[in-house]
Design an enzyme around this catalytic site. Structure first.
Site, PDB file in Angstrom:
ATOM      1  CE  LYS A 148      24.350 -11.305 -19.891  1.00  0.00           C
ATOM      2  NZ  LYS A 148      23.651 -10.776 -21.081  1.00  0.00           N
ATOM      3  CG  ASP A 184      35.481  -2.101 -14.621  1.00  0.00           C
ATOM      4  OD1 ASP A 184      36.481  -2.079 -13.881  1.00  0.00           O
ATOM      5  OD2 ASP A 184      35.514  -1.721 -15.796  1.00  0.00           O
ATOM      6  CE  LYS A 238      17.883 -10.101 -23.358  1.00  0.00           C
ATOM      7  NZ  LYS A 238      19.267  -9.878 -23.798  1.00  0.00           N
ATOM      8  NE  ARG A 254      17.406 -17.147 -31.095  1.00  0.00           N
ATOM      9  CZ  ARG A 254      18.446 -17.920 -30.797  1.00  0.00           C
ATOM     10  NH1 ARG A 254      19.209 -18.389 -31.765  1.00  0.00           N
ATOM     11  NH2 ARG A 254      18.733 -18.220 -29.555  1.00  0.00           N
ATOM     12  CB  THR A 278      22.968 -20.489 -20.039  1.00  0.00           C
ATOM     13  OG1 THR A 278      22.827 -19.366 -20.882  1.00  0.00           O
ATOM     14  CG2 THR A 278      21.927 -20.459 -18.963  1.00  0.00           C
ATOM     15  CG  ASP A 293      21.165  -8.446 -20.979  1.00  0.00           C
ATOM     16  OD1 ASP A 293      21.898  -8.579 -19.985  1.00  0.00           O
ATOM     17  OD2 ASP A 293      20.962  -9.352 -21.810  1.00  0.00           O
TER      18      ASP A 293
HETATM   19  O1  C5P Z   1      16.154 -15.894 -29.023  1.00  0.00           O
HETATM   20  P1  C5P Z   1      16.167 -16.368 -27.604  1.00  0.00           P
HETATM   21  O2  C5P Z   1      14.776 -16.547 -27.014  1.00  0.00           O
HETATM   22  O3  C5P Z   1      17.029 -17.592 -27.408  1.00  0.00           O
HETATM   23  O4  C5P Z   1      16.839 -15.151 -26.807  1.00  0.00           O
HETATM   24  C1  C5P Z   1      17.130 -15.208 -25.421  1.00  0.00           C
HETATM   25  C2  C5P Z   1      17.742 -13.913 -24.973  1.00  0.00           C
HETATM   26  O5  C5P Z   1      18.134 -14.061 -23.628  1.00  0.00           O
HETATM   27  C3  C5P Z   1      19.003 -13.508 -25.754  1.00  0.00           C
HETATM   28  O6  C5P Z   1      19.044 -12.076 -25.776  1.00  0.00           O
HETATM   29  C4  C5P Z   1      20.116 -14.067 -24.900  1.00  0.00           C
HETATM   30  O7  C5P Z   1      21.313 -13.345 -25.060  1.00  0.00           O
HETATM   31  C5  C5P Z   1      19.549 -13.872 -23.500  1.00  0.00           C
HETATM   32  N1  C5P Z   1      20.111 -14.756 -22.481  1.00  0.00           N
HETATM   33  C6  C5P Z   1      20.087 -16.129 -22.567  1.00  0.00           C
HETATM   34  N2  C5P Z   1      20.626 -16.901 -21.568  1.00  0.00           N
HETATM   35  C7  C5P Z   1      21.199 -16.310 -20.505  1.00  0.00           C
HETATM   36  C8  C5P Z   1      21.226 -14.916 -20.396  1.00  0.00           C
HETATM   37  C9  C5P Z   1      20.679 -14.165 -21.415  1.00  0.00           C
HETATM   38  O8  C5P Z   1      19.547 -16.680 -23.529  1.00  0.00           O
HETATM   39  N3  C5P Z   1      21.664 -17.054 -19.526  1.00  0.00           N
END
Ligand code: C5P
Length: 234
Positions: free
Chosen positions: A61, A64, A32, A211, A119, A59
């Site tokens: 998003k 517009d 992503k 992460r 979220t 990603d």
């Molecule tokens: O590091 P981690 O596993 O928390 O990363 C989750 C990824 O998913 C990040 O790029 C975050 O911006 C994205 N994301 C999220 N929740 C959402 C939409 C996207 O954590 N509702």
């Protein structure tokens, strides 16, 4: 549609990203690319990653007026990515225009996914800041139905919502779910977290994992562990 693990490459430079991806020798994960990396490194870097054999979820998003989204999606369609997204809050017409723009002259197009509610939006914010009177759950399901009516392929949601969305919209409607953590890993800033194995049970089609893989001592082993738990492969 085959289930897959998508690694969130939340880096801000080409060097960091390529150093990370170079660790993967025998497998090319679906990755992503978010706003940070895209705005820092540009469209050519997306092509570079694609040419290394990775599938890409871009990603960005989009949200517009319909015409602007259509024209922008046309530009993105030429990057040969595999998945793009828009905010469902842009409305059904905007989502229809997004599909039109994304569809290449040969009729193919990347998957198009909608963000329902971020979220980071709380129930309190929804009612008191955005002045949306319905519950978070009803809003998410309604936006998912709008996305389906516009012809989109699925939504980003919590794994905990995946089952309900499939039940209320359609079983084949894709659910792309972040918020994934191993049993023994740190939660970081995520609140409602799920293991890869549970996400599978809940019916997620794609898990987005950042992460727990990018910050792991052995990212390849962490990625393979995700795949074993989620798709029973690798
Ligand atoms: O590091 P981690 O596993 O928390 O990363 C989750 C990824 O998913 C990040 O790029 C975050 O911006 C994205 N994301 C999220 N929740 C959402 C939409 C996207 O954590 N509702």
């Amino acid at each position: 549609m085959n289930k897959d693990v998508i690694i969130a490459c939340d880096f801000s430079t080409q060097e960091q990203t390529l150093t990370f991806l170079d660790k993967f020798q025998d497998v090319k994960p679906f990755v992503k690319i978010g706003m940070e990396l895209f705005y820092a490194c540009g469209p050519d870097f997306v092509k570079t990653i694609k040419s290394r054999g990775h599938k890409i979820f871009l990603d960005l998003k989009l949200h517009d007026i319909p015409n602007t989204v259509k024209k922008t999606m046309h530009v993105l369609s030429m990057l040969d990515v595999d998945m793009c997204n828009v905010h469902a809050a842009g409305g059904i017409e905007m989502m229809k225009y997004a599909i039109e723009g994304l569809t290449r002259p040969d009729g193919t197009r990347p998957l198009l996914i909608a963000v329902t509610q971020l979220t980071s939006t709380s129930e309190d914010m929804l009612h008191n800041e955005l002045l949306i009177g319905n519950t978070m759950n009803d809003t998410i399901v309604h936006y998912a139905k709008n996305a389906k009516n516009a012809g989109l392929d699925g939504v980003v949601c919590s794994p905990l919502e995946a089952g309900e969305i499939k039940m209320q919209v359609e079983n084949d409607f894709l659910t792309i779910t972040p918020g994934i953590r191993f049993e023994d890993s740190k939660k970081d800033d995520q609140v409602r977290i799920t293991t890869p194995a549970l996400a599978r049970e809940f019916g997620s089609d794609f898990i987005v994992v950042g992460r727990p893989i990018t910050m792991a001592d052995d990212p390849v082993a962490a990625y393979k562990k995700c795949c074993q738990e989620f798709i029973h492969k690798l």
